[in-house]
Motif scaffolding. Structure first.
Motif, PDB file in Angstrom:
ATOM      1  N   TYR A 126      20.898  62.580  69.353  1.00  0.00           N
ATOM      2  CA  TYR A 126      20.791  61.731  68.956  1.00  0.00           C
ATOM      3  C   TYR A 126      19.884  60.705  69.333  1.00  0.00           C
ATOM      4  N   GLY A 127      18.487  60.943  69.304  1.00  0.00           N
ATOM      5  CA  GLY A 127      17.484  60.290  70.294  1.00  0.00           C
ATOM      6  C   GLY A 127      17.900  59.122  69.147  1.00  0.00           C
ATOM      7  N   SER A 128      17.333  59.020  67.750  1.00  0.00           N
ATOM      8  CA  SER A 128      17.322  58.931  67.053  1.00  0.00           C
ATOM      9  C   SER A 128      18.083  57.430  66.575  1.00  0.00           C
ATOM     10  N   SER A 129      19.353  57.187  66.919  1.00  0.00           N
ATOM     11  CA  SER A 129      20.068  56.542  67.094  1.00  0.00           C
ATOM     12  C   SER A 129      20.369  55.891  68.273  1.00  0.00           C
ATOM     13  N   ARG A 130      20.210  56.380  69.240  1.00  0.00           N
ATOM     14  CA  ARG A 130      19.877  55.513  70.648  1.00  0.00           C
ATOM     15  C   ARG A 130      19.070  54.430  70.628  1.00  0.00           C
ATOM     16  N   LEU A 131      17.488  54.957  69.691  1.00  0.00           N
ATOM     17  CA  LEU A 131      16.871  54.442  70.008  1.00  0.00           C
ATOM     18  C   LEU A 131      16.867  53.469  69.046  1.00  0.00           C
ATOM     19  N   LYS A 132      17.952  53.500  67.741  1.00  0.00           N
ATOM     20  CA  LYS A 132      18.513  52.192  66.759  1.00  0.00           C
ATOM     21  C   LYS A 132      19.257  51.646  67.322  1.00  0.00           C
ATOM     22  N   ILE A 133      20.490  51.891  68.187  1.00  0.00           N
ATOM     23  CA  ILE A 133      21.003  50.665  69.289  1.00  0.00           C
ATOM     24  C   ILE A 133      20.309  49.836  70.225  1.00  0.00           C
ATOM     25  N   LEU A 134      19.256  50.264  70.467  1.00  0.00           N
ATOM     26  CA  LEU A 134      18.838  50.355  71.987  1.00  0.00           C
ATOM     27  C   LEU A 134      18.142  48.283  71.129  1.00  0.00           C
ATOM     28  N   GLU A 135      17.160  48.916  69.977  1.00  0.00           N
ATOM     29  CA  GLU A 135      16.693  47.636  69.371  1.00  0.00           C
ATOM     30  C   GLU A 135      17.712  46.903  68.606  1.00  0.00           C
ATOM     31  N   LYS A 136      19.173  46.790  68.424  1.00  0.00           N
ATOM     32  CA  LYS A 136      19.939  46.242  67.879  1.00  0.00           C
ATOM     33  C   LYS A 136      19.781  45.575  69.709  1.00  0.00           C
ATOM     34  N   LEU A 137      20.434  46.274  70.354  1.00  0.00           N
ATOM     35  CA  LEU A 137      21.507  45.317  72.055  1.00  0.00           C
ATOM     36  C   LEU A 137      19.449  44.200  72.498  1.00  0.00           C
ATOM     37  N   ASN A 138      18.812  44.871  72.131  1.00  0.00           N
ATOM     38  CA  ASN A 138      17.477  44.118  71.788  1.00  0.00           C
ATOM     39  C   ASN A 138      17.132  42.814  71.749  1.00  0.00           C
ATOM     40  N   ALA A 139      17.428  42.847  70.631  1.00  0.00           N
ATOM     41  CA  ALA A 139      17.644  41.635  69.397  1.00  0.00           C
ATOM     42  C   ALA A 139      18.618  40.984  69.537  1.00  0.00           C
ATOM     43  N   ARG A 140      19.892  41.633  70.302  1.00  0.00           N
ATOM     44  CA  ARG A 140      20.863  40.410  70.903  1.00  0.00           C
ATOM     45  C   ARG A 140      20.195  39.868  72.594  1.00  0.00           C
ATOM     46  N   LEU A 141      19.760  40.627  72.957  1.00  0.00           N
ATOM     47  CA  LEU A 141      19.389  39.681  74.806  1.00  0.00           C
ATOM     48  C   LEU A 141      17.711  39.247  74.142  1.00  0.00           C
ATOM     49  N   ASP A 142      16.917  39.585  73.218  1.00  0.00           N
ATOM     50  CA  ASP A 142      16.402  37.785  73.481  1.00  0.00           C
ATOM     51  C   ASP A 142      16.068  36.880  73.379  1.00  0.00           C
TER      52      ASP A 142
END
Length: 415
Positions: free
Chosen positions: A345-361
């Motif tokens: 589930y490494g790719s899923s984790r990276l996609k979700i982290l991108e989504k979270l950072n897109a909210r935080l930035d």
């Protein structure tokens, strides 16, 4: 330690003497009874274990019925003797204890018999000499097994079976208690039985050990599926640690046992891998919603589409309960890093982290603007939310990025 500076004339001198005597007594006890010490602590369900008082009561009884041997053991408990190997009197005391436990007329062990199965403890003490010879080699057996070490492990197992036909699995169970991760005993089992098939192991005398480790995997998966984000960072890290452990346990089964996809354990291991990946994906999918609750936003305009990103909503201080849930969720995804790729589930984790950072930035830029100008909200609230966002980005990126955000916040205040 608190009494270390107490002088002989101090009123606390007798207390210090008592503490020193007890410390010395426990040191001797833990050396003599070393093979069973970890058995007298909490262990997983199904593992050989005894109530904690069994250790002290056994030693007290031994000192009562074998004072000469106990005194000799105390004398031999010095760095020089211990470096030369185990003094024979240690094993002699364990044999005396085993015989006394089996003698119903020996009243000295009545208090021990009242706490546990005397035959079970007697068997463990009888195996103590074999366990003691294995302990110095155990770390090598589970880290760098060789043909020579495998032969030594097989010999120890055979010696245990000579004492009693079913003592081999008990020996392995005792040895597993001495490992930081009990399930790594699978490597020793693999060496003893020459990497057996799962069908063979599932019907062998060591079946209980394998079933116990499989049950532990199942329990960890259930925990990841149901743990509450509200438990905060501690709960999130604990769940991620369990996911890491499951990944390591599955690899251990795959390397130590010849798993057949249709075998009794092969099927379960394959299912566990899929179930854990699904559970982690599901829990990670929930994190964005938790972040939205902790860092609320408002639409830029009344005509904004549903789901469109808004600006920071700065009308009330951060909700601590929501912050705890977000910390729990973010700590979970952050600590999945060591196992995510290997577990699927490494790719899923990276996609979700991108989504979270897109909210935080953009959120950070919004609150920084308010903090500097006061335009769009209360600058005091903006600083509170900015500090929260900086702590969150430490999970999704790293501490360095979080520190940059805090420096920018400090600059905004100074301006």
């Amino acid at each position: 330690m608190a009494l270390a500076g107490t002088s002989a004339q101090s009123i606390f001198a007798p207390v210090r003497e008592l503490v020193e005597d007890e410390t010395a007594n426990r040191f001797v006890r833990n050396n003599v009874l070393a093979p069973i010490v970890p058995l007298c602590a909490k262990r997983e369900e199904g593992a050989i274990a005894f109530p904690a008082p069994v250790l002290s009561r056994t030693w007290r009884a031994l000192r009562g019925i074998a004072p000469r041997e106990a005194q000799e053991a105390a004398v031999k408990c010095n760095p020089w003797d211990l470096e030369q190997g185990t003094p024979p009197v240690f094993d002699e005391l364990c044999k005396i204890g085993a015989a006394a436990l089996r003698d119903p007329e020996n009243a000295a062990f009545d208090s021990v018999r009242s706490l546990c199965d005397p035959e079970e403890l007697a068997m463990c003490l009888q195996l103590a000499p074999i366990v003691r010879t294995c302990l110095p080699r155990l770390s090598e057996w589970v880290s760098r097994m060789s043909d020579e070490r495998a032969a030594a492990a097989r010999l120890a197992y055979t010696d245990a079976c000579r004492i009693r036909e079913d003592a081999g699995p008990l020996l392995l169970d005792i040895l597993s208690a001495h490992l930081p991760d009990a399930w790594r005993i699978l490597r020793v089992i693999s060496a003893v039985m020459d990497r057996p098939s799962d069908r063979y192991l599932a019907s062998s005398e060591v079946k209980a050990l394998g079933e116990r480790f499989l049950a532990d995997i199942e329990a960890s998966i259930a925990h990841v599926e149901t743990f509450d984000f509200g438990g905060g960072e501690t709960a999130g890290r604990d769940a991620a640690q369990r996911a890491q452990k499951v990944q390591l346990q599955i690899v251990e089964f795959q390397q130590s046992v010849d798993l057949n996809k249709d075998g009794p354990w092969g099927r379960r291991v394959a299912r566990f891998k899929q179930t854990m990946a699904k559970a982690c994906d599901l829990r990670m999918d929930q994190i964005d919603r938790e972040l939205e609750k902790a860092l609320p936003t408002r639409p830029i305009s009344m005509l904004a589409k549903k789901g469109a990103r808004g600006v920071a909503k700065l009308v009330a201080p951060p909700d601590e309960a929501m912050l705890e849930r977000a910390r729990g969720a973010l700590a979970f995804i952050a600590d999945l890093r060591p196992c995510a790729d290997k577990a699927g589930y490494g790719s899923s984790r990276l996609k979700i982290l991108e989504k979270l950072n897109a909210r935080l930035d953009p959120y950070i830029e919004d609150v920084l603007h308010v903090a500097r100008t006061g335009d769009g909200g209360d600058p005091g609230l903006a600083m509170q939310y900015l500090d929260v966002a900086a702590s969150f980005i430490a999970y999704t990126r790293d501490d360095k990025t979080a520190e940059i955000v805090r420096r920018r916040a400090a600059a905004a205040i100074a301006a």
